[in-house]
Design an enzyme around this catalytic site. Structure first.
Site, PDB file in Angstrom:
ATOM      1  N   LEU A 530     -13.946   7.958 -25.245  1.00 34.89           N
ATOM      2  CA  LEU A 530     -15.318   8.278 -25.176  1.00 34.89           C
ATOM      3  C   LEU A 530     -15.968   7.048 -26.004  1.00 34.89           C
ATOM      4  O   LEU A 530     -17.364   6.825 -25.542  1.00 34.89           O
ATOM      5  CB  LEU A 530     -15.657   9.448 -26.001  1.00 34.89           C
ATOM      6  CG  LEU A 530     -14.984  10.872 -25.174  1.00 34.89           C
ATOM      7  CD1 LEU A 530     -15.247  11.862 -26.128  1.00 34.89           C
ATOM      8  CD2 LEU A 530     -15.987  10.859 -23.928  1.00 34.89           C
ATOM      9  N   GLY A 531     -15.518   6.555 -26.968  1.00 39.78           N
ATOM     10  CA  GLY A 531     -16.219   5.513 -27.436  1.00 39.78           C
ATOM     11  C   GLY A 531     -15.378   5.097 -28.774  1.00 39.78           C
ATOM     12  O   GLY A 531     -14.453   5.398 -29.168  1.00 39.78           O
ATOM     13  N   GLN A 532     -15.981   4.295 -29.337  1.00 39.58           N
ATOM     14  CA  GLN A 532     -15.593   3.261 -30.774  1.00 39.58           C
ATOM     15  C   GLN A 532     -16.318   3.532 -31.891  1.00 39.58           C
ATOM     16  O   GLN A 532     -17.136   2.826 -31.959  1.00 39.58           O
ATOM     17  CB  GLN A 532     -15.113   1.920 -30.412  1.00 39.58           C
ATOM     18  CG  GLN A 532     -14.561   1.270 -31.720  1.00 39.58           C
ATOM     19  CD  GLN A 532     -12.990   1.471 -31.814  1.00 39.58           C
ATOM     20  OE1 GLN A 532     -12.447   1.761 -30.827  1.00 39.58           O
ATOM     21  NE2 GLN A 532     -12.756   1.637 -32.938  1.00 39.58           N
ATOM     22  N   GLY A 533     -15.989   4.502 -32.680  1.00 39.61           N
ATOM     23  CA  GLY A 533     -17.001   4.669 -33.722  1.00 39.61           C
ATOM     24  C   GLY A 533     -16.577   3.784 -34.962  1.00 39.61           C
ATOM     25  O   GLY A 533     -15.632   3.115 -34.669  1.00 39.61           O
ATOM     26  N   GLY A 536     -12.973   4.534 -36.175  1.00 45.18           N
ATOM     27  CA  GLY A 536     -11.940   4.644 -35.012  1.00 45.18           C
ATOM     28  C   GLY A 536     -12.286   5.116 -33.833  1.00 45.18           C
ATOM     29  O   GLY A 536     -13.481   5.758 -33.612  1.00 45.18           O
ATOM     30  N   VAL A 538     -12.638   7.314 -30.193  1.00 41.65           N
ATOM     31  CA  VAL A 538     -12.725   8.789 -29.866  1.00 41.65           C
ATOM     32  C   VAL A 538     -12.226   9.097 -28.669  1.00 41.65           C
ATOM     33  O   VAL A 538     -12.733   8.205 -27.590  1.00 41.65           O
ATOM     34  CB  VAL A 538     -14.273   9.057 -30.187  1.00 41.65           C
ATOM     35  CG1 VAL A 538     -14.435  10.606 -30.088  1.00 41.65           C
ATOM     36  CG2 VAL A 538     -14.843   8.778 -31.624  1.00 41.65           C
ATOM     37  N   ASP A 647     -24.498   5.786 -42.576  1.00 40.14           N
ATOM     38  CA  ASP A 647     -24.543   5.037 -41.182  1.00 40.14           C
ATOM     39  C   ASP A 647     -25.483   5.575 -40.111  1.00 40.14           C
ATOM     40  O   ASP A 647     -24.785   5.848 -39.078  1.00 40.14           O
ATOM     41  CB  ASP A 647     -22.962   4.680 -40.886  1.00 40.14           C
ATOM     42  CG  ASP A 647     -22.961   3.654 -39.779  1.00 40.14           C
ATOM     43  OD1 ASP A 647     -23.915   2.855 -39.486  1.00 40.14           O
ATOM     44  OD2 ASP A 647     -21.746   3.619 -39.249  1.00 40.14           O
TER      45      ASP A 647
END
Ligand SMILES: *[C@@H]1O[C@H](CO)[C@@H](O)[C@H](O)[C@H]1NC(C)=O
Ligand SMILES: *[C@@H]1O[C@H](CO)[C@@H](O)[C@H](O)[C@H]1NC(C)=O
Ligand SMILES: *[C@@H]1O[C@H](CO)[C@@H](O)[C@H](O)[C@H]1NC(C)=O
Ligand SMILES: *[C@@H]1O[C@H](CO)[C@@H](O)[C@H](O)[C@H]1NC(C)=O
Ligand SMILES: *[C@@H]1O[C@H](CO)[C@@H](O)[C@H](O)[C@H]1NC(C)=O
Ligand SMILES: *[C@@H]1O[C@H](CO)[C@@H](O)[C@H](O)[C@H]1NC(C)=O
Ligand SMILES: *[C@@H]1O[C@H](CO)[C@@H](O)[C@H](O)[C@H]1NC(C)=O
Ligand SMILES: *[C@@H]1O[C@H](CO)[C@@H](O)[C@H](O)[C@H]1NC(C)=O
Ligand SMILES: *[C@@H]1O[C@H](CO)[C@@H](O)[C@H](O)[C@H]1NC(C)=O
Ligand SMILES: *[C@@H]1O[C@H](CO)[C@@H](O)[C@H](O)[C@H]1NC(C)=O
Length: 827
Positions: A530-533, A536, A538, A647
C-alpha cells in the site's frame, strides 16, 4: 357523471405551459410517447424537476391544488415515472409555476420500482388496458383491465386517476392502489400497503397496512418489524353496533379499511354493505385540500395546501413512548436518547462502533470490525445498559445463558434481548437486523431487560491448531510418535508462554496478537504494497472479510519490552481521528503492526493531484483540517500519556471511505512524558515539515504544531511545501506566502483557482492566518492544538486568542520575517 369543469383561466406566461392546458379527460384510443414533441405540456422547475403533463385537472385558485398526470423526472432526468402530481397553476405572475417553492408533489406513481426512459409510451389500448412500455417496447406496468369496456381516462378533481366505461362507471382508479400518499376520500383497504418513498423517488423501507386486528406500521426487513400498531376488535365493534351479528365467524367475512376523511383518519369494518366504525383518529382541519404521506423516516404526516405548496400540519401516528421508537431515528446501531443519537460503547470508551458521519450522528453507526460469519467463533456479546428496542418479535422462553448462546451460534443474530419473567426464566429475542435502539430509565418500563450487541473480534494466534496437524502426520513408529508428542508438548508450552506474553489477551477492543504466519497468509505473502511509510513498508491484507493494513517495522532498534510498551500505548489510544491499531506481531525476527484499512489512502494523493476528478472540495478539505487538529489535540492534550507525533505530513494522514481524516504512525516516534520536553539525539521527521527548534534540539509537541501549520498551508494551496517544479523563488511555499502577504495577495498561493475559491476565499484567508499562527518561529507563540480546534470550529477567533502583543493578523500584514522556513536535512 363526469364533471368536466374546465375553467376559463388566464394561462401563465411560462413558455413551457404556453399552450392551453391538456384536458383532464382522454378518450380511447390514445398514445403518448415520453418526449416533448408528443407531450408539449412540459415544465422544468428551479428545483430540477421536469414534468410532462398528459392530463391536467385545474382547480380554481384558492380552492386547492391542480392535479396532473404524466411523466415526471428529477435532474439529470434520465429516468421517468408515470405519476399523478399536484401542480400550482398561478394566475398573472411571471413563471410562478416554475418557481422551486411551487414544485409539484408526486401523489401516486405507476412504476416506482421500474422507471422508464425517454420515448417510453403510455397507451389506453382497445382492449381497455392502460399500458406503460419502456422505450424498447418492454411492458413495465398496466392496469390489467383488458376485457372491460374502458372508453376513456379521467383525472378527477380529487386527484384520482380513473378509467371509465361507456356509462361513466369506474373500471379502475388510482385511489384503489395507494402509493405513499392518501388524498381526502381515499381509503387503504385490508391487505393493501401505503409504502414510503425515498427522496430520490425510489421505494422506501416503511409501510403502513391494515390487518384484520389493527392498523400497523412496519419497517421492511427479513422479517419486517412493526413500530406502530393500533388494534381494534371487529367482533366487539359489531356486537356494540346495532347490527345483529351472532357469531364471530360472520365478523370474519368483514373487510376492514381506513379512510382519510376531512379531519380524521377512521377505521371501518365493512360487512354486508354496512360500515361499522372501529376507531377515529382526529386530525387538524385547517385547509380544504390535504394529503397524508408515509415518509422516509417512518412518520405519517398530514399536509395542507397553503395556496402554492403543501405545508406539514401534523404527525398522525402516536408512536410510543416517544420519537426514539421510530426505527431509523438514529440509523442502524444508533442509540436514541431524548432525540440524541450515540453509538454503542463500553465504559472504557474504546471504539467498537463509530458514527458513519460524525457531523450527522442520526445516520447511524457501524462496527469497527464488521461481523463476519467466517469468524463467528470470535464474536462476543457486548452488554448494553438501559437499552431497549422498538419491537420484540420471535421470542421463546428460556434462561439468559441459553438465550445468549443461541445468538452467538446464529450468524444472523446481531443483537439479543432477554426479558425476565422470574429469577431464571424469561423471553429471549434474537434480532436479525438492527435499527435504532432506545435508551430507557429502568424504573419506567416495568420489566427487567438485558441487552447485548454482537461484536466481532479478530482471531487469536492459532499455534496449537497447526501443531495438532503436525502430530497427526507423524504416525506409526513409536519413537517418532514419542518425539512428536514431545515436540507437541514443548510447542504447547511455548505457545502458552506466547499467549501469556500477550498483555491484551481476551480484552476485547485491545490489539490482538498475531503470529507471523497468520499475517503472511492474511497479506497473501506480503503481495500488495500500500505504501512505504517512514518506519517500513505497509501491505494490504484480509482477516475474514475485514481488510487490514500491515506495517512491517524495520530496524526498530528496540528490545521486546520497549516494543510491547509502545504497542500498549498505541493500542490503548482510541480516537476517531487516529488510525486504529488492531493487532501486532512480535517474534524473534519480526515486528509488525496491524491497522484498520483506510480505503481512500493518504492525503497527499488527494491534495496534490492535478486531476480534477480526484480533487476535494473546499468543504471536504476544511473538514480534513479539523479532523487532523482533533486527532493531534487528543494526542497532545487528552490521552493519558502525551504523544508527540514528530512526523506530521500529508503522507501520514489517511482517509476513510467518507473522507474522514485519521492520523497514522503516531506513537512510533519517541514518547515524551507529560510536562517534560525531551532532548532528541537524532533529527526525525521529514524535510519541509520540520520546526526551526530542531536546530536547538529542544523538541516538544509544538514541533507537531509547526508541521500541522505546513500541512494546512498545503491543503489550502494544493501544492507541496517544497516543490522544485515551481519557478525560482516560489519553490518554498512559506517564502512564497511571505511575498504574497507583502503585496496583499495571499490567495495567490492557491493552485488551480476555481469556483470553490471564489466562494470561500474569505474562509481560506482565515485558515491561512491560523496556519501562520502555527508556523511562528518561536515555539511558545504557537497555539495549543485545542485552541486550533476551537478556532476551526468557530468558537474563538484566531486574532483574539493569539496572545497579548502579537496577533496572527500582525503576521499577515506586518510580516517582518518571523516565518523564515528552516531547511534541515533529515535522514
Ligand atoms: C425537450 O425539452 C428539453 C428541456 O425542456 C429541451 O432541452 C429539449 O430541447 C426539448 N426537446 C425538444 C425535441 O423539444
Ligand atoms: C416563488 O413563489 C413564492 C410564492 O409565490 C414567492 O414568495 C417567491 O418569491 C417566488 N420565488 C421566485 C424566485 O420567484
Ligand atoms: C425519441 O423518438 C424520437 C422520434 O422517434 C427520436 O427522434 C428521438 O431521437 C428519440 N429519443 C431518444 C432519446 O431515443
Ligand atoms: C435512493 O435513495 C436510497 C436511500 O435514500 C438509496 O439507497 C438509493 O441508492 C438511491 N438510489 C439512487 C438511484 O440514487
Ligand atoms: C374480540 O372481542 C371478543 C369479545 O369481546 C373476544 O372474544 C375476542 O377474543 C377478541 N378478539 C381479539 C383478537 O382480541
Ligand atoms: C336484532 O335482533 C333482535 C332479536 O334478536 C331484534 O329484536 C332487533 O330488532 C334486531 N335488530 C336489527 C337492527 O335488526
Ligand atoms: C345482509 O343484508 C341483506 C339486505 O341488505 C339482508 O337481507 C341480510 O339478512 C343481511 N345479512 C346479514 C347476515 O346480516
Ligand atoms: C413472546 O413470548 C411471550 C411469552 O412467552 C408470548 O406471550 C408472546 O406471544 C411471544 N411473542 C412472539 C412474537 O412470539
Ligand atoms: C420461572 O418460570 C418458569 C416458567 O414459567 C417456571 O418453570 C420456573 O419454575 C420459574 N422459576 C422460579 C424460580 O419461579
Ligand atoms: C428487576 O430487578 C431488580 C433487581 O434484580 C428487582 O429488584 C426488581 O423487582 C425487578 N423488576 C421487575 C419488574 O421484575
Amino acid at each position: 357523471m363526469l364533471l368536466l369543469l374546465l375553467f376559463a383561466l388566464s394561462v401563465p406566461s411560462s413558455q413551457a405551459w404556453s399552450f392551453d392546458y391538456p384536458s383532464p379527460i382522454a378518450n380511447l384510443p390514445s398514445l403518448w410517447s415520453n418526449n416533448n414533441a408528443t407531450i408539449p405540456y412540459s415544465a422544468t422547475y428551479t428545483s430540477g424537476l421536469t414534468t410532462r403533463a398528459i392530463l391536467v385537472r385545474q382547480n380554481p385558485a384558492g380552492y386547492g391544488p391542480s392535479f396532473a398526470c404524466g411523466f415526471i423526472c428529477t435532474a439529470p432526468c434520465d429516468t421517468f415515472l408515470f405519476a399523478v402530481f399536484s401542480v400550482f397553476i398561478g394566475e398573472n405572475t411571471n413563471n410562478p409555476a416554475l418557481n422551486a417553492s411551487a414544485t409539484p408533489r408526486v401523489i401516486w406513481t405507476a412504476n416506482r420500482r421500474r422507471p422508464v426512459k425517454e420515448n417510453a409510451s403510455l397507451q389506453i389500448n382497445r382492449d381497455g388496458d392502460l399500458v406503460l412500455r419502456d422505450f424498447d417496447g418492454s411492458l413495465v406496468w398496466s392496469t390489467t383491465t383488458s376485457g372491460s369496456t374502458v372508453v376513456g381516462m379521467n383525472l378527477a378533481q380529487t386527484g384520482n386517476l380513473i378509467l371509465f366505461d361507456m356509462v361513466g362507471k369506474t373500471v379502475w382508479e388510482s385511489f384503489e392502489h395507494p402509493d405513499d400518499t392518501l388524498l381526502i376520500g381515499q381509503s387503504l383497504r385490508q391487505g393493501k400497503r401505503l409504502t414510503s418513498a425515498s427522496a430520490n423517488w425510489t421505494q422506501g423501507q416503511f409501510y403502513l397496512t391494515v390487518l384484520d386486528h389493527g392498523l400497523h406500521a412496519f419497517v421492511d426487513g427479513d422479517p419486517p418489524q412493526f413500530y406502530y400498531q393500533k388494534r381494534f376488535n371487529v367482533t366487539d365493534a359489531m356486537a356494540h353496533s346495532n347490527m345483529n351479528i351472532s357469531s364471530s365467524d360472520e365478523a370474519k367475512d368483514s373487510m376492514v379499511y381506513i379512510s382519510f376523511l376531512q379531519g380524521s383518519l377512521t377505521a371501518f369494518a365493512s360487512f354486508n354493505n354496512t360500515d361499522i366504525k372501529l376507531f377515529d383518529m382526529s386530525l387538524p382541519w385547517r385547509s380544504s385540500a390535504q394529503l397524508m404521506s408515509l415518509e422516509d423516516d417512518g412518520h405519517l404526516r398530514v399536509y395542507g395546501w397553503d395556496g402554492i405548496s403543501w405545508e406539514p400540519l401534523a404527525d398522525v401516528l402516536d408512536v410510543q413512548p416517544d420519537e426514539c421508537a421510530y426505527p431509523t431515528v438514529c440509523g442502524e446501531y444508533g442509540i436514541c436518547s431524548q432525540g440524541y443519537c450515540s453509538c454503542p460503547s463500553r465504559n472504557s470508551g474504546d471504539e467498537l462502533f463509530r458514527h458513519l458521519d460524525d457531523r450527522q450522528p442520526n445516520l447511524g453507526c457501524s462496527p469497527a470490525i464488521p461481523l463476519s460469519c467466517d469468524l463467528i467463533q470470535y464474536q462476543q456479546l457486548l452488554p448494553l445498559a438501559d437499552v431497549t428496542y422498538f419491537n420484540f418479535a420471535y421470542n421463546w422462553t428460556t434462561h439468559e445463558e441459553s438465550c445468549k448462546e443461541a445468538c452467538l451460534k446464529a450468524c444472523t443474530c446481531k443483537a439479543v434481548f432477554f426479558r425476565y419473567q422470574n429469577d431464571t426464566y424469561g423471553s429471549c429475542y434474537l434480532m436479525p437486523k438492527i435499527f435504532s435502539f432506545m435508551h430507557y430509565k429502568p424504573e419506567k418500563i416495568g420489566y427487567n431487560l438485558s441487552a447485548y450487541i454482537k461484536v466481532q473480534m479478530l482471531p487469536p494466534p492459532s499455534a496449537s491448531k497447526d501443531l495438532g496437524a503436525t502430530a497427526y502426520h507423524v504416525g506409526v513408529p513409536v519413537l517418532v510418535a514419542f518425539i512428536g508428542v514431545l515436540i507437541l508438548i514443548i510447542k504447547r508450552i511455548i505457545s502458552k508462554k506466547m499467549q501469556e506474553d500477550d498483555p491484551f489477551k481476551g480484552i476485547p477492543g485491545m490489539p490482538t496478537r498475531f503470529s507471523y504466519k497468520q499475517l503472511r497468509e492474511a497479506t497473501n505473502n506480503f503481495s500488495k504494497k500500500l505504501g512505504q511509510g517512514g518506519f517500513g513498508p505497509v501491505y494490504e491484507g484480509k482477516l475474514g472479510n475485514v481488510k487490514i493494513a500491515v506495517k512491517c517495522l524495520r530496524d526498530m532498534g528496540h528490545g521486546k519490552e520497549e516494543f510491547m510498551a509502545e504497542v500498549i500505548t498505541i493500542g490503548s489510544v482510541h480516537h476517531i481521528n487516529l488510525v486504529r491499531l488492531i493487532g501486532y506481531c512480535s517474534d524473534k525476527l519480526h515486528r509488525l503492526l496491524v491497522y484498520e484499512h483506510m480505503c481512500n489512502g493518504s492525503l497527499d494523493k488527494w491534495i496534490f493531484s492535478k486531476s480534477q476528478s480526484d480533487s476535494l472540495s473546499w468543504a471536504s478539505r476544511y473538514k480534513i483540517i479539523i479532523d487532523i487538529a482533533k486527532g493531534l489535540a487528543y494526542l497532545h492534550e487528552e490521552c493519558r500519556q502525551k504523544i508527540v507525533h514528530l512526523d506530521i505530513k500529508p503522507g501520514n494522514i489517511l482517509l476513510d471511505e467518507n473522507f474522514n481524516a485519521k492520523i497514522s504512525d503516531f506513537g512510533l516516534a519517541k514518547l515524551i512524558d507529560r510536562d517534560q520536553s525531551h532532548v532528541m539525539t537524532k533529527v526525525r521527521g521529514t524535510r519541509g515539515y520540520l520546526a526551526p527548534e530542531w536546530l536547538t534540539s529542544t523538541i516538544t509537541e509544538k514541533a507537531d504544531i509547526y508541521s500541522f501549520g505546513v500541512v494546512v498551508l498545503e491543503i489550502v494551496s494544493r501544492r507541496k511545501i517544497l516543490d522544485s517544479s515551481q519557478p525560482e523563488g516560489s519553490t518554498n511555499l512559506i517564502n512564497l506566502l511571505q511575498e504574497k502577504i507583502k503585496v496583499g495577495q495571499v490567495l495567490d498561493i492557491v493552485e488551480n483557482q476555481d469556483e470553490d475559491m471564489q466562494l470561500h476565499g474569505a474562509e481560506m484567508i482565515e485558515v491561512i492566518k491560523l496556519a501562520i499562527w502555527c508556523l511562528q518561529r518561536e515555539c511558545s507563540k504557537r497555539p495549543a492544538m485545542s485552541q486550533v480546534v476551537k478556532v476551526l470550529e468557530g468558537a474563538m477567533d484566531a486574532e483574539r486568542t493569539a496572545g497579548s502583543e502579537t496577533t496572527s493578523r500582525d503576521y499577515i500584514f506586518n510580516a517582518s520575517s518571523p516565518l523564515t522556513p528552516v531547511q534541515v536535512s533529515a535522514r
